[in-house]
Enzyme design. Structure first.
Site, PDB file in Angstrom:
ATOM      1  N   GLY A 130       0.962  -1.223   0.024  1.00 21.97           N
ATOM      2  CA  GLY A 130      -0.218  -0.068  -0.137  1.00 21.97           C
ATOM      3  C   GLY A 130       0.776   1.030   0.011  1.00 21.97           C
ATOM      4  N   ASP A 144       1.793  -0.567  12.002  1.00 22.07           N
ATOM      5  CA  ASP A 144       1.474  -1.762  12.772  1.00 22.07           C
ATOM      6  C   ASP A 144       2.806  -2.831  12.750  1.00 22.07           C
ATOM      7  OD1 ASP A 144       1.340  -2.088   9.942  1.00 22.07           O
ATOM      8  OD2 ASP A 144      -0.064  -3.751   9.703  1.00 22.07           O
ATOM      9  N   ARG A 166       1.422  -4.741  -6.051  1.00 23.62           N
ATOM     10  CA  ARG A 166       1.403  -5.979  -5.148  1.00 23.62           C
ATOM     11  C   ARG A 166       1.801  -7.174  -6.454  1.00 23.62           C
ATOM     12  NH1 ARG A 166      -2.470  -3.214  -1.948  1.00 23.62           N
ATOM     13  NH2 ARG A 166      -1.724  -2.970  -0.096  1.00 23.62           N
ATOM     14  N   ARG A 197     -25.600   7.999  11.755  1.00 23.29           N
ATOM     15  CA  ARG A 197     -25.030   7.901  10.617  1.00 23.29           C
ATOM     16  C   ARG A 197     -23.538   7.199  10.373  1.00 23.29           C
ATOM     17  NH1 ARG A 197     -28.598  11.345   7.646  1.00 23.29           N
ATOM     18  NH2 ARG A 197     -30.594  11.081   8.957  1.00 23.29           N
ATOM     19  N   ARG A 241      19.897  10.444  -2.563  1.00 21.98           N
ATOM     20  CA  ARG A 241      20.835  11.198  -2.531  1.00 21.98           C
ATOM     21  C   ARG A 241      21.918  10.938  -1.323  1.00 21.98           C
ATOM     22  NH1 ARG A 241      17.682  17.125  -2.937  1.00 21.98           N
ATOM     23  NH2 ARG A 241      17.512  16.724  -5.360  1.00 21.98           N
ATOM     24  N   GLN A 264      -7.502   8.660   3.512  1.00 27.29           N
ATOM     25  CA  GLN A 264      -6.540   8.570   4.298  1.00 27.29           C
ATOM     26  C   GLN A 264      -5.043   8.112   3.848  1.00 27.29           C
ATOM     27  OE1 GLN A 264      -8.449   6.308   7.938  1.00 27.29           O
ATOM     28  NE2 GLN A 264      -9.434   5.945   5.772  1.00 27.29           N
ATOM     29  N   THR A 291       3.812   2.547   5.840  1.00 26.63           N
ATOM     30  CA  THR A 291       2.478   2.121   5.967  1.00 26.63           C
ATOM     31  C   THR A 291       1.722   2.917   6.829  1.00 26.63           C
ATOM     32  OG1 THR A 291       1.168   0.294   6.926  1.00 26.63           O
ATOM     33  CG2 THR A 291       3.178   0.238   7.630  1.00 26.63           C
ATOM     34  N   ILE A 292       0.623   3.187   6.386  1.00 27.53           N
ATOM     35  CA  ILE A 292      -0.029   4.220   7.166  1.00 27.53           C
ATOM     36  C   ILE A 292      -0.644   3.403   8.525  1.00 27.53           C
ATOM     37  CG2 ILE A 292      -1.001   5.567   5.348  1.00 27.53           C
ATOM     38  CD1 ILE A 292      -3.876   4.194   5.503  1.00 27.53           C
ATOM     39  N   ASP A 293      -0.627   2.326   8.509  1.00 27.08           N
ATOM     40  CA  ASP A 293      -1.306   1.415   9.573  1.00 27.08           C
ATOM     41  C   ASP A 293      -0.590   1.529  11.186  1.00 27.08           C
ATOM     42  OD1 ASP A 293      -3.233   0.669   7.958  1.00 27.08           O
ATOM     43  OD2 ASP A 293      -2.793  -1.420   7.575  1.00 27.08           O
ATOM     44  N   GLU A 329     -11.275  -0.456  10.394  1.00 28.29           N
ATOM     45  CA  GLU A 329     -11.905  -1.351   9.332  1.00 28.29           C
ATOM     46  C   GLU A 329     -11.843  -2.733   9.763  1.00 28.29           C
ATOM     47  OE1 GLU A 329      -8.142  -1.315   6.247  1.00 28.29           O
ATOM     48  OE2 GLU A 329     -10.298  -1.116   5.601  1.00 28.29           O
ATOM     49  N   SER A 346     -23.930  15.338  20.463  1.00 26.81           N
ATOM     50  CA  SER A 346     -23.258  14.432  19.339  1.00 26.81           C
ATOM     51  C   SER A 346     -22.596  13.490  20.013  1.00 26.81           C
ATOM     52  CB  SER A 346     -22.507  15.172  18.184  1.00 26.81           C
ATOM     53  OG  SER A 346     -21.169  15.999  18.793  1.00 26.81           O
ATOM     54  N   GLY A 400      -7.086   0.421   8.771  1.00 29.58           N
ATOM     55  CA  GLY A 400      -6.489  -0.457   9.798  1.00 29.58           C
ATOM     56  C   GLY A 400      -7.076  -1.971  10.016  1.00 29.58           C
ATOM     57  N   ARG A 401      -6.568  -2.614   9.111  1.00 28.73           N
ATOM     58  CA  ARG A 401      -7.273  -3.872   8.991  1.00 28.73           C
ATOM     59  C   ARG A 401      -6.914  -4.838  10.255  1.00 28.73           C
ATOM     60  NH1 ARG A 401      -4.748  -6.323   3.554  1.00 28.73           N
ATOM     61  NH2 ARG A 401      -3.569  -4.193   4.166  1.00 28.73           N
ATOM     62  N   VAL A 423      17.091   8.227   0.210  1.00 27.87           N
ATOM     63  CA  VAL A 423      18.065   7.226   0.023  1.00 27.87           C
ATOM     64  C   VAL A 423      19.027   7.529  -1.363  1.00 27.87           C
ATOM     65  CG1 VAL A 423      17.873   4.602  -0.871  1.00 27.87           C
ATOM     66  CG2 VAL A 423      16.397   5.210   0.938  1.00 27.87           C
ATOM     67  N   ASP A 469       4.637  -5.091   6.219  1.00 31.83           N
ATOM     68  CA  ASP A 469       5.085  -6.455   6.773  1.00 31.83           C
ATOM     69  C   ASP A 469       5.275  -7.626   5.659  1.00 31.83           C
ATOM     70  OD1 ASP A 469       2.299  -6.464   7.192  1.00 31.83           O
ATOM     71  OD2 ASP A 469       2.712  -8.520   7.934  1.00 31.83           O
TER      72      ASP A 469
HETATM   73  P1  ADP Z   1       2.300  -4.506   2.531  1.00 30.89           P
HETATM   74  O1  ADP Z   1       3.904  -4.555   2.205  1.00 30.89           O
HETATM   75  O2  ADP Z   1       1.991  -3.083   2.696  1.00 30.89           O
HETATM   76  O3  ADP Z   1       2.041  -5.385   3.748  1.00 30.89           O
HETATM   77  P2  ADP Z   1       1.333  -6.844   0.901  1.00 30.89           P
HETATM   78  O4  ADP Z   1       1.071  -7.519   2.152  1.00 30.89           O
HETATM   79  O5  ADP Z   1       0.570  -6.595  -0.021  1.00 30.89           O
HETATM   80  O6  ADP Z   1       1.610  -5.109   1.497  1.00 30.89           O
HETATM   81  O7  ADP Z   1       2.936  -7.180   0.343  1.00 30.89           O
HETATM   82  C1  ADP Z   1       3.375  -6.686  -0.719  1.00 30.89           C
HETATM   83  C2  ADP Z   1       4.082  -7.518  -1.866  1.00 30.89           C
HETATM   84  O8  ADP Z   1       5.210  -8.024  -0.919  1.00 30.89           O
HETATM   85  C3  ADP Z   1       3.135  -8.705  -2.237  1.00 30.89           C
HETATM   86  O9  ADP Z   1       2.404  -8.462  -3.384  1.00 30.89           O
HETATM   87  C4  ADP Z   1       4.204  -9.651  -2.537  1.00 30.89           C
HETATM   88  O10 ADP Z   1       4.669  -9.446  -4.007  1.00 30.89           O
HETATM   89  C5  ADP Z   1       5.309  -9.426  -1.545  1.00 30.89           C
HETATM   90  N1  ADP Z   1       4.946 -10.371  -0.508  1.00 30.89           N
HETATM   91  C6  ADP Z   1       4.026 -10.369   0.796  1.00 30.89           C
HETATM   92  N2  ADP Z   1       4.231 -11.467   1.318  1.00 30.89           N
HETATM   93  C7  ADP Z   1       5.345 -12.206   0.824  1.00 30.89           C
HETATM   94  C8  ADP Z   1       5.513 -13.471   1.233  1.00 30.89           C
HETATM   95  N3  ADP Z   1       5.242 -14.335   2.308  1.00 30.89           N
HETATM   96  N4  ADP Z   1       6.935 -13.971   0.709  1.00 30.89           N
HETATM   97  C9  ADP Z   1       7.184 -13.449  -0.629  1.00 30.89           C
HETATM   98  N5  ADP Z   1       6.687 -12.067  -0.797  1.00 30.89           N
HETATM   99  C10 ADP Z   1       5.715 -11.605  -0.261  1.00 30.89           C
END
Ligand code: ADP
Length: 326
Positions: A12, A131, A73, A248, A26, A256, A127-129, A224, A217, A172-173, A24, A104
Site C-alpha cells: 500500500g 503496525d 502487489r 450515520r 541522495r 487517508q 505504511t499508514i497502519d 476497518e 453528538s 487499519g485491518r 535514499v 510487513d
Molecule cells: P504491505 O507490504 O503493505 O504489507 P502486501 O502484504 O500486499 O503489502 O505485500 C506487498 C508485496 O510483498 C506482495 O504483493 C508480494 O509481492 C510481497 N510479499 C508479501 N508477502 C510475501 C511472502 N510471504 N513471501 C514473498 N513475498 C511476499
C-alpha cells in the site's frame, strides 16, 4: 562492499514514500554509490523496470504524496520462481543491495529474497497502519492520522447541528493505532479497535449517559478490521438496541492514503532513508530501520521480528480514551 543499490516501494502507498526515496538516492550518491529506482515494486523487478537515478531525478518530490516510482502487489514474487526472475534482473543490472519501503508483506518478500540469493537488503517502514514491530512510527501514519482528524472535525460540526451519532470508519485491518490515535486527538466518544473486544452494552450505556448530560453528538471511531465487523455492522447493532437514535456512518476510505506528507512524516522518512544507506554501507542487512521519537534515535531490527513480534497498543491508552470522553 555495496556499490550499486536498488530502491522500490511496495504494498500500500503511504505519504512520505517520496521523501524516503529522495533521502535514499541522495545519500547513496553522496557516498559514491550508483542508485537505481525499480518501478512498481517487486512486479517491476520481475519485469526489469529500472532507471538509474541522479540527484536531480528526485528534485522537488519531498512534499509529494503517493510514490513517483509507483507501487504494486506482486503475486509472482510470492513464488521462488518469480523471485528467481527478479534476481536475474537484479544481477544483470549489477546491483548488490536493495532498499524496500513497505509494510510487513513487503518485508517478508525482502527477507526471502535476501536469504535465497545472498544479496543485501534493508527495509524502511512505509505504511499508514503503524503496525510494524520495532518502530514507534511508520512513514505515512502521521499524515493519515491528520487527514482522518480533519475529516472527523468536519463530521463533528454536522453531528452537533443535528444531534446525531456518527460512526466513522478509519483504515487499519489488523491494527487499531490509526483508530485510537485519531479518537484521542479528535475527542471522539468511543473507539473500536481489532486488539480489543468491546462490551457493547457498556458502550450504549456511556453514550446514553452523554446524551442525558446534554451532549449534542457522539463520534464513534471504528478500525476497518474490528472484530465487530466494521462501521455498518456496528450501526446495525446500535439501531437494534436504540432505534430512536439518529445514527450515520462515514467511511473515510482512501483519502487517508493520499496527500502531501506532514512535516513529521517527511522528517521520519528522510531520517530513515538516510540511515538505511549508512546501515548498508556498514554491512547491515536483513533488517528494518526503525525510529524511536523519545531519544530521536534509529534502530536496526531483524526483518523477521517486524512481523513475528506484535506491537501492542498500551492498555492505559485505551483507558485514557474512555476517561477523556466521559
Ligand atoms: P504491505 O507490504 O503493505 O504489507 P502486501 O502484504 O500486499 O503489502 O505485500 C506487498 C508485496 O510483498 C506482495 O504483493 C508480494 O509481492 C510481497 N510479499 C508479501 N508477502 C510475501 C511472502 N510471504 N513471501 C514473498 N513475498 C511476499
Amino acid at each position: 562492499m555495496v556499490k550499486s543499490i536498488g530502491i522500490l516501494t511496495s504494498g500500500g502507498d503511504a505519504p512520505g514514500m517520496n521523501a524516503a526515496l529522495r533521502a535514499v538516492v541522495r545519500t547513496g550518491i553522496y557516498h559514491h554509490c550508483r542508485m537505481f529506482a525499480i518501478y512498481r515494486g517487486y512486479e517491476g523487478l520481475i519485469h526489469n523496470e529500472m532507471k538509474e537515478m541522479t540527484s536531480s531525478s528526485v528534485s522537488g518530490i519531498c512534499r509529494m504524496g503517493g510514490t513517483i516510482i509507483q507501487t504494486a502487489r506482486s503475486k509472482r514474487f510470492m513464488d521462488q520462481e518469480g523471485r528467481k526472475e527478479a534476481y536475474d534482473n537484479f544481477k544483470r543490472r549489477g546491483l548488490d543491495a536493495l532498499v524496500v519501503v513497505g509494510g510487513d508483506g513487503s518485508f517478508r518478500g525482502l527477507h526471502a529474497f535476501i536469504n535465497e540469493f545472498g544479496i543485501k537488503g534493508i527495509g524502511l517502514p512505509g505504511t499508514i497502519d503503524n503496525d510494524l514491530y520495532g518502530t514507534e512510527y511508520t512513514i505515512g501514519f502521521d499524515t493519515a492520522m491528520n487527514t482522518a482528524l480533519d475529516a472527523i472535525n468536519k463530521i463533528r460540526d454536522t453531528a452537533n447541528s443535528h444531534n446525531r451519532i456518527f460512526i466513522v470508519e478509519v483504515m487499519g485491518r489488523h491494527a487499531g493505532d490509526l483508530a485510537i490515535y485519531t479518537a484521542i486527538a479528535s475527542g471522539s466518544e468511543e473507539v473500536f479497535i481489532p486488539e480489543k473486544i468491546e462490551d457493547f452494552s457498556a458502550v450504549v450505556g456511556r453514550i446514553e449517559k452523554g446524551i442525558s448530560r446534554g451532549k449534542h453528538s457522539s463520534i464513534i471511531i471504528v478500525a476497518e478490521g474490528d472484530e465487530s465487523g466494521g462501521a455498518f455492522a456496528i450501526k446495525e447493532k446500535f439501531s437494534k438496541a436504540k432505534p430512536e437514535w439518529d445514527i450515520r456512518v462515514s467511511i473515510l476510505g482512501h483519502i487517508q492514503r493520499g496527500g502531501s506528507p506532514t512535516a513529521t512524516d517527511s522528517i521520519i522518512a528522510s531520517r530513515l532513508g538516510y540511515e538505511s544507506i549508512l546501515g548498508l554501507l556498514d554491512g547491515k542487512s536483513d533488517v528494518m530501520v526503525g525510529y524511536q521519537s523519545l531519544d530521536r534515535v534509529v534502530q536496526f531490527i531483524p526483518l523477521e521480528e517486524t512481523w513475528t513480534k506484535k506491537k501492542s497498543i498500551p492498555e492505559d491508552w485505551q483507558n485514557m480514551a474512555k476517561v477523556l470522553a466521559s
